[in-house]
Design a protein around this motif. Structure first.
Motif, PDB file in Angstrom:
ATOM      1  N   GLU A  54       0.822  -1.214   0.000  1.00 25.12           N
ATOM      2  CA  GLU A  54       0.000   0.000   0.000  1.00 25.12           C
ATOM      3  C   GLU A  54       0.854   1.261   0.000  1.00 25.12           C
ATOM      4  OE1 GLU A  54      -3.454   0.029   2.693  1.00 25.12           O
ATOM      5  OE2 GLU A  54      -2.816  -1.981   3.310  1.00 25.12           O
ATOM      6  N   SER A  57      -1.336   6.472  -2.926  1.00 28.97           N
ATOM      7  CA  SER A  57      -2.100   6.588  -4.166  1.00 28.97           C
ATOM      8  C   SER A  57      -2.533   5.266  -4.799  1.00 28.97           C
ATOM      9  CB  SER A  57      -1.296   7.379  -5.195  1.00 28.97           C
ATOM     10  OG  SER A  57      -0.089   6.697  -5.488  1.00 28.97           O
ATOM     11  N   GLU A  58      -1.885   4.150  -4.391  1.00 30.91           N
ATOM     12  CA  GLU A  58      -2.214   2.878  -5.021  1.00 30.91           C
ATOM     13  C   GLU A  58      -1.985   1.700  -4.087  1.00 30.91           C
ATOM     14  OE1 GLU A  58       0.327   2.900  -8.464  1.00 30.91           O
ATOM     15  OE2 GLU A  58       2.002   2.042  -7.357  1.00 30.91           O
ATOM     16  N   ARG A 100      -8.019   4.871  -3.851  1.00 38.30           N
ATOM     17  CA  ARG A 100      -6.713   4.503  -4.416  1.00 38.30           C
ATOM     18  C   ARG A 100      -6.908   3.511  -5.562  1.00 38.30           C
ATOM     19  NH1 ARG A 100      -3.410   2.456   0.700  1.00 38.30           N
ATOM     20  NH2 ARG A 100      -5.475   1.635   1.241  1.00 38.30           N
ATOM     21  N   SER A 101      -6.015   3.536  -6.522  1.00 33.40           N
ATOM     22  CA  SER A 101      -6.083   2.559  -7.614  1.00 33.40           C
ATOM     23  C   SER A 101      -5.481   1.243  -7.129  1.00 33.40           C
ATOM     24  CB  SER A 101      -5.354   3.073  -8.855  1.00 33.40           C
ATOM     25  OG  SER A 101      -3.998   3.333  -8.569  1.00 33.40           O
TER      26      SER A 101
END
Length: 116
Positions: A54, A57-58, A100-101
């Motif tokens: 983690e 942002s992603e 988040r992506s």
């Protein structure tokens, strides 16, 4: 002395095309497709590792599998009836997904997110 390199039983990273996100956004459930069960009803496939990396942002996720019924010798033919069986694997997050992506560890591609 002859040494043979075995192929069967080696772990591999499976591709994760989509995940279902829990209501609290702390669990991602991947539905992988595996081969048929053995005659006794048990699965040849086992999850040997789960990774969740983690950042702000992603989230990069991976599921490592092993086919315990695979041939140990590369010259033996593996047969398939091309029928896939679902296997659900939970991946737990430290913090909620919160927009988040999600990326697949194996392919690096974006994973489709399905809301529960």
């Amino acid at each position: 002395m002859l040494t043979l390199g075995a192929c069967g039983g080696q772990a591999y990273w499976d591709q994760i095309p989509a995940v279902t996100v829990s209501a609290e956004e702390l669990t991602l459930t991947a539905e992988l497709t595996i081969g048929p069960p053995k005659v006794d009803g048990t699965s040849c496939y086992e999850v040997v590792n789960r990774e969740v990396d983690e950042s702000a942002s992603e989230v990069i996720i991976g599921v490592q599998m092993r086919n315990n019924c695979a041939s140990f010798f590369p010259w033996e033919e593996e047969r398939s009836n091309l029928v896939g069986y679902p296997l659900k694997v939970d991946l737990h997050l430290k913090t909620p997904l919160a927009g988040r992506s999600v990326l697949d560890k194996k392919s690096g591609e974006r994973v489709t997110i399905i809301r529960s």
